[in-house]
Design a protein around this motif. Structure first.
Motif, PDB file in Angstrom:
ATOM      1  N   VAL A  75     -74.550-114.343 -34.013  1.00 20.51           N
ATOM      2  CA  VAL A  75     -75.830-114.562 -34.695  1.00 20.51           C
ATOM      3  C   VAL A  75     -76.860-115.011 -33.672  1.00 20.51           C
ATOM      4  O   VAL A  75     -76.705-116.062 -33.041  1.00 20.51           O
ATOM      5  N   GLU A  76     -77.913-114.202 -33.529  1.00 19.11           N
ATOM      6  CA  GLU A  76     -78.998-114.544 -32.606  1.00 19.11           C
ATOM      7  C   GLU A  76     -80.061-115.356 -33.322  1.00 19.11           C
ATOM      8  O   GLU A  76     -80.255-115.220 -34.532  1.00 19.11           O
ATOM      9  N   SER A  77     -80.770-116.155 -32.540  1.00 17.31           N
ATOM     10  CA  SER A  77     -81.912-116.902 -33.050  1.00 17.31           C
ATOM     11  C   SER A  77     -82.848-117.195 -31.893  1.00 17.31           C
ATOM     12  O   SER A  77     -82.488-117.017 -30.729  1.00 17.31           O
ATOM     13  N   GLY A  78     -84.046-117.642 -32.248  1.00 12.52           N
ATOM     14  CA  GLY A  78     -85.002-118.047 -31.223  1.00 12.52           C
ATOM     15  C   GLY A  78     -86.102-117.052 -30.938  1.00 12.52           C
ATOM     16  O   GLY A  78     -87.007-117.348 -30.156  1.00 12.52           O
ATOM     17  N   LEU A 129     -83.693-117.705 -26.357  1.00 12.28           N
ATOM     18  CA  LEU A 129     -82.847-117.113 -27.386  1.00 12.28           C
ATOM     19  C   LEU A 129     -81.464-117.753 -27.347  1.00 12.28           C
ATOM     20  O   LEU A 129     -80.983-118.142 -26.278  1.00 12.28           O
ATOM     21  N   SER A 130     -80.863-117.829 -28.512  1.00 16.72           N
ATOM     22  CA  SER A 130     -79.497-118.325 -28.627  1.00 16.72           C
ATOM     23  C   SER A 130     -78.643-117.292 -29.337  1.00 16.72           C
ATOM     24  O   SER A 130     -79.136-116.550 -30.191  1.00 16.72           O
ATOM     25  N   CYS A 131     -77.374-117.271 -28.985  1.00 14.78           N
ATOM     26  CA  CYS A 131     -76.407-116.412 -29.661  1.00 14.78           C
ATOM     27  C   CYS A 131     -75.185-117.263 -29.964  1.00 14.78           C
ATOM     28  O   CYS A 131     -74.474-117.682 -29.042  1.00 14.78           O
ATOM     29  N   THR A 186     -71.685-120.629 -27.540  1.00  9.13           N
ATOM     30  CA  THR A 186     -73.076-120.220 -27.641  1.00  9.13           C
ATOM     31  C   THR A 186     -73.594-119.736 -26.290  1.00  9.13           C
ATOM     32  O   THR A 186     -73.274-120.327 -25.259  1.00  9.13           O
ATOM     33  N   TYR A 213     -77.187-118.354 -24.185  1.00  5.63           N
ATOM     34  CA  TYR A 213     -78.632-118.516 -24.209  1.00  5.63           C
ATOM     35  C   TYR A 213     -79.301-117.510 -23.266  1.00  5.63           C
ATOM     36  O   TYR A 213     -78.706-117.047 -22.306  1.00  5.63           O
ATOM     37  N   CYS A 233     -77.404-109.650 -28.997  1.00 12.57           N
ATOM     38  CA  CYS A 233     -76.298-110.346 -28.343  1.00 12.57           C
ATOM     39  C   CYS A 233     -75.080-109.431 -28.364  1.00 12.57           C
ATOM     40  O   CYS A 233     -74.836-108.734 -29.355  1.00 12.57           O
ATOM     41  N   THR A 249     -82.682-110.172 -32.748  1.00 11.52           N
ATOM     42  CA  THR A 249     -83.811-111.057 -33.031  1.00 11.52           C
ATOM     43  C   THR A 249     -85.056-110.471 -32.372  1.00 11.52           C
ATOM     44  O   THR A 249     -85.008-110.023 -31.224  1.00 11.52           O
TER      45      THR A 249
END
Length: 115
Positions: A5-8, A20-22, A77, A79, A95, A109
């Motif tokens: 799950v990616e975010s950022g 970005l984070s994964c 995680t 980044y 990711c 993302t």
């Protein structure tokens, strides 16, 4: 199985930064290499950066120096620190992870850089 799950992602002005984070879950503790790819509208998905479990890294030549990949194995995680962003960096960032011979992808993302 591994879930990513990616975010950022978001909207940023040219010259700005994003991280970005994964987050990996499932059988994440046995993930080998992880990486980031991106796909701009109308273009093929392209390699951005990758990192091994030991921390060895490699980058797309054009991005080295502006982007930094890292991972926290304890948190499962990864980044991607992106600095000096330019409009041409606009893309969906994905990711990617390898576990044994299986390859996994996140949903992506969106990163949009305005001029």
């Amino acid at each position: 199985q591994v879930q990513l799950v990616e975010s950022g992602g978001g909207l940023v002005q040219a010259g700005g930064s994003l991280r970005l984070s994964c987050a990996a879950s499932g059988s994440a503790s046995s993930i080998n290499s992880m990486g980031w790819y991106r796909q701009a509208p109308g273009k093929q998905r392209e390699f951005v950066a990758a990192i091994g479990r030991s921390g060895s890294t490699r980058y797309a030549g054009s991005l080295k120096g502006r982007f930094t990949i890292s991972r926290d194995n304890a948190k499962n995680t990864m980044y991607l620190q992106m600095n000096s962003l330019q409009p041409e960096d606009t893309a969906v960032y994905y990711c990617n992870a390898y576990r044994n011979v299986m390859e996994y992808w996140g949903q992506g993302t969106q990163v949009t850089v305005s001029s």
